[in-house]
Design an enzyme around this catalytic site. Structure first.
Site, PDB file in Angstrom:
ATOM      1  N   CYS A   2       0.852  -1.298  -0.030  1.00 54.79           N
ATOM      2  CA  CYS A   2       0.172  -0.087  -0.079  1.00 54.79           C
ATOM      3  C   CYS A   2       0.699   1.236   0.120  1.00 54.79           C
ATOM      4  O   CYS A   2       1.436   1.434   0.830  1.00 54.79           O
ATOM      5  CB  CYS A   2      -0.961  -0.106   1.158  1.00 54.79           C
ATOM      6  N   GLU A 114      -3.169   0.967  -7.002  1.00 58.66           N
ATOM      7  CA  GLU A 114      -2.245   0.000  -7.286  1.00 58.66           C
ATOM      8  C   GLU A 114      -1.851   0.152  -8.764  1.00 58.66           C
ATOM      9  O   GLU A 114      -2.890   0.221  -9.714  1.00 58.66           O
ATOM     10  CB  GLU A 114      -2.440  -1.458  -6.900  1.00 58.66           C
TER      11      GLU A 114
END
Length: 271
Positions: A2, A114
């Site tokens: 993350c 992402e």
């Protein structure tokens, strides 16, 4: 992993979702659609109030810096590299194990970003042989629009170069716990793109479902083995993902337009 996420909910909304008992209006953060390491972020934690008569923990919404600085660190310079802690080893790594036993938090998000790359490059990254270049960004979020409650840790660090009464004498920092990405199909997948989270990246933030919030935040729970049970991945089929503009790749860009779903990956980017 993350490395970037979005957090647009107001503290009033988070207070209702997480049953917050204490938060300071002066710590209010503006909605942030491109949260990057070292930024100040919201975290939910259970902890006794400072100078309170009762030692009982109180659920608080606190403003922390993203990038954990261990209490024993000589300087805070390594915090930017410690934004993530792996669920598989968090109980034993020196930088995280004390926080895992006693200082756990929830970092609320709308979802996380992402970047997709080719399969071969992803395999090299998993093996530690290559950093993958960022390509098409995707936004990953709960399919039902609920809050993405990321499991986190927080820590206190004392800057010994400053006097006790200095407002920056104490740093409170945090880290997001990550786990293996889901291999099951997404609840909602793009027509032309990844069909599971592992197609996007081998890691993902560990999302805590509401039935685990109280146990995770409870500072009285300190047994590492029992706590590790809480690190099990959430049930499959809760997530969706969709492509967003490559503008999110620049941390200077910030606004709700970054969450706009693209009908197809941008020209020049590939799944």
């Amino acid at each position: 992993m993350c490395g970037r996420y979005a957090s647009s909910r107001r503290p009033e909304d988070l207070a209702g979702i997480f049953e917050i008992e204490k938060w300071e209006p002066e710590e209010t953060l503006e909605p942030d659609y491109n949260v990057a390491p070292t930024k100040e972020v919201y975290a939910v934690l259970d902890r006794p109030l400072k100078d309170a008569d009762s030692p009982d923990p109180v659920r608080q919404l606190r403003k922390l810096k993203w990038g954990l600085v261990p209490s024993w660190a000589k300087t805070p310079e390594g915090g930017a590299r410690m934004i993530n802690a792996r669920a598989e080893t968090v109980h034993e790594k020196p930088a995280y194990r004390r926080a895992f036993a006693a200082r756990r938090c929830i970092i609320p998000a709308d979802g996380y970003y992402e970047w997709v790359t080719g399969t071969h490059e992803r395999e090299l990254e998993v093996e530690g042989k290559k950093k993958r270049p960022r390509k098409q960004p995707y936004f990953v979020l709960p399919a039902d629009g609920s809050v993405f409650a990321m499991a986190g840790l927080y820590e206190f660090w004392r800057d010994r170069t400053l006097p006790d009464d200095h407002p920056q004498a104490w740093w409170v920092t945090c880290s997001v716990i990550t786990t293996e990405a889901e291999r099951t199909p997404l609840a909602v997948a793009p027509a032309d793109g990844p069909h599971s989270l592992v197609d996007i990246h081998p890691r993902m933030p560990l999302m805590l479902t509401p039935d685990r919030w109280d146990a995770w935040l409870d500072p009285a729970r300190t047994d590492p083995d029992a706590l590790r049970d809480l690190l099990a991945p959430p049930p499959p089929g809760l997530m969706r993902a969709y492509p967003v503009s490559t503008a999110v790749s620049n941390v200077r860009n910030n606004g709700p337009e970054l969450l706009k779903e693209l009908q197809a990956p941008e020209e020049g980017t590939l799944f």
